[in-house]
Design an enzyme around this catalytic site. Sequence first.
Site, PDB file in Angstrom:
ATOM      1  N   ASP A  47      40.498   9.986  53.165  1.00 52.91           N
ATOM      2  CA  ASP A  47      41.206   8.708  53.256  1.00 52.91           C
ATOM      3  C   ASP A  47      41.800   8.274  51.909  1.00 52.91           C
ATOM      4  O   ASP A  47      41.476   8.826  50.856  1.00 52.91           O
ATOM      5  CB  ASP A  47      40.237   7.616  53.717  1.00 52.91           C
ATOM      6  CG  ASP A  47      39.824   7.759  55.162  1.00 52.91           C
ATOM      7  OD1 ASP A  47      40.206   8.755  55.800  1.00 52.91           O
ATOM      8  OD2 ASP A  47      39.099   6.871  55.644  1.00 52.91           O
ATOM      9  N   ASP A  48      42.640   7.257  51.993  1.00 51.45           N
ATOM     10  CA  ASP A  48      43.103   6.407  50.875  1.00 51.45           C
ATOM     11  C   ASP A  48      44.262   6.958  50.067  1.00 51.45           C
ATOM     12  O   ASP A  48      44.782   6.257  49.202  1.00 51.45           O
ATOM     13  CB  ASP A  48      41.959   6.050  49.922  1.00 51.45           C
ATOM     14  CG  ASP A  48      40.952   5.104  50.540  1.00 51.45           C
ATOM     15  OD1 ASP A  48      41.096   4.774  51.737  1.00 51.45           O
ATOM     16  OD2 ASP A  48      40.007   4.703  49.832  1.00 51.45           O
ATOM     17  N   HIS A  98      46.507   5.094  57.791  1.00 54.91           N
ATOM     18  CA  HIS A  98      45.326   4.356  57.314  1.00 54.91           C
ATOM     19  C   HIS A  98      45.720   2.936  56.900  1.00 54.91           C
ATOM     20  O   HIS A  98      45.044   2.339  56.066  1.00 54.91           O
ATOM     21  CB  HIS A  98      44.709   5.121  56.141  1.00 54.91           C
ATOM     22  CG  HIS A  98      43.304   4.724  55.773  1.00 54.91           C
ATOM     23  ND1 HIS A  98      42.316   4.511  56.699  1.00 54.91           N
ATOM     24  CD2 HIS A  98      42.731   4.518  54.553  1.00 54.91           C
ATOM     25  CE1 HIS A  98      41.186   4.191  56.069  1.00 54.91           C
ATOM     26  NE2 HIS A  98      41.408   4.179  54.771  1.00 54.91           N
ATOM     27  N   HIS A 102      45.614  -0.753  52.938  1.00 55.07           N
ATOM     28  CA  HIS A 102      44.155  -0.642  53.110  1.00 55.07           C
ATOM     29  C   HIS A 102      43.550  -1.996  53.487  1.00 55.07           C
ATOM     30  O   HIS A 102      42.484  -2.382  53.014  1.00 55.07           O
ATOM     31  CB  HIS A 102      43.479  -0.089  51.859  1.00 55.07           C
ATOM     32  CG  HIS A 102      42.151   0.557  52.144  1.00 55.07           C
ATOM     33  ND1 HIS A 102      40.958  -0.148  52.149  1.00 55.07           N
ATOM     34  CD2 HIS A 102      41.819   1.834  52.441  1.00 55.07           C
ATOM     35  CE1 HIS A 102      39.959   0.682  52.425  1.00 55.07           C
ATOM     36  NE2 HIS A 102      40.454   1.883  52.611  1.00 55.07           N
ATOM     37  N   TYR A 139      37.601   0.737  56.218  1.00 56.11           N
ATOM     38  CA  TYR A 139      36.226   0.254  56.334  1.00 56.11           C
ATOM     39  C   TYR A 139      35.622   0.561  57.712  1.00 56.11           C
ATOM     40  O   TYR A 139      34.521   0.101  58.012  1.00 56.11           O
ATOM     41  CB  TYR A 139      36.137  -1.257  56.060  1.00 56.11           C
ATOM     42  CG  TYR A 139      36.935  -1.696  54.871  1.00 56.11           C
ATOM     43  CD1 TYR A 139      36.520  -1.401  53.566  1.00 56.11           C
ATOM     44  CD2 TYR A 139      38.142  -2.379  55.035  1.00 56.11           C
ATOM     45  CE1 TYR A 139      37.264  -1.784  52.472  1.00 56.11           C
ATOM     46  CE2 TYR A 139      38.895  -2.765  53.945  1.00 56.11           C
ATOM     47  CZ  TYR A 139      38.455  -2.466  52.662  1.00 56.11           C
ATOM     48  OH  TYR A 139      39.217  -2.841  51.570  1.00 56.11           O
ATOM     49  N   HIS A 196      37.133  11.048  50.502  1.00 54.68           N
ATOM     50  CA  HIS A 196      38.326  10.375  49.992  1.00 54.68           C
ATOM     51  C   HIS A 196      39.046  11.283  48.996  1.00 54.68           C
ATOM     52  O   HIS A 196      38.434  11.745  48.030  1.00 54.68           O
ATOM     53  CB  HIS A 196      37.956   9.048  49.336  1.00 54.68           C
ATOM     54  CG  HIS A 196      37.374   8.065  50.315  1.00 54.68           C
ATOM     55  ND1 HIS A 196      36.083   8.163  50.767  1.00 54.68           N
ATOM     56  CD2 HIS A 196      37.942   7.003  50.952  1.00 54.68           C
ATOM     57  CE1 HIS A 196      35.857   7.183  51.640  1.00 54.68           C
ATOM     58  NE2 HIS A 196      36.967   6.471  51.772  1.00 54.68           N
TER      59      HIS A 196
END
Length: 252
Positions: A47-48, A98, A102, A139, A196
């Site tokens: 992710d991210d 995503h 965020h 999250y 991540h």
Amino acid sequence: MFTSLALILLASLGAINASPIALTPRQGGVQVINNCYQSGQVALTFDDGPYNYEQDVANALNGGKGTFFLNGNNYGCIYDKVDQIRSLHEQSHTLGSHTWSHADLTKLDEGGIHQELEKVEQAFIRILGLKPLYFRPPYGSYNDLVLKVLSDRGYKKLFLWSEDTGDANGESVGYSEGVLDGVANSYPSPHMVLSHSTIQTTSSDVLPNSVWKIQQAGYQLVAVDTCLGDSGEWPYEYVGEPGQPDGSWTCY
């Protein structure tokens, strides 16, 4: 007369380019996925990004395929990583949404959720010519309104995870390796692991050691659409040919 017609045409084209993305609601709603279905397969998800280490992550998968859930403007601006995103796609890694920034979508109203999704979709369409249909909520936070908006926008699946390496929470390399050791030692049970791509030690320290153990145990490293077996599908909607960067490709 010609000048007036030209200005009208340009204004019309500008309106088209600025118009919302056409929506095709998903009949039957969005499926929430917590784990892979296929025995003997592991989906490592990241992710991210995009940031600086996505290709390092891809290289560390030792021929396996990963899944990258991308933000629009989190660690960096998605439009600054066009070549990197196209390269990941060409290497057959799966790319999903995503959100743009965020955001915790459960804290937004319906319009705010739409905006967080649409801006990432627009970036995907510009860069790849594809709209993402797979989504991971920041999250792991979602509610009925989030599912409704995802369904309205045509998304097929919302992905959670079965294990978390803890890299984004400041856990040590040893902790993350321990999580992946547990995966390797549980063959052939399927797993969907959260990591991540923005954490340097994930690609430089954790994956080179842990991927080898997982593969030696007999697992295939695959993207999430593969590890769902017959329940998987192409994770995109084709929109058109990729575009060329211009002054509108910005996060600001």
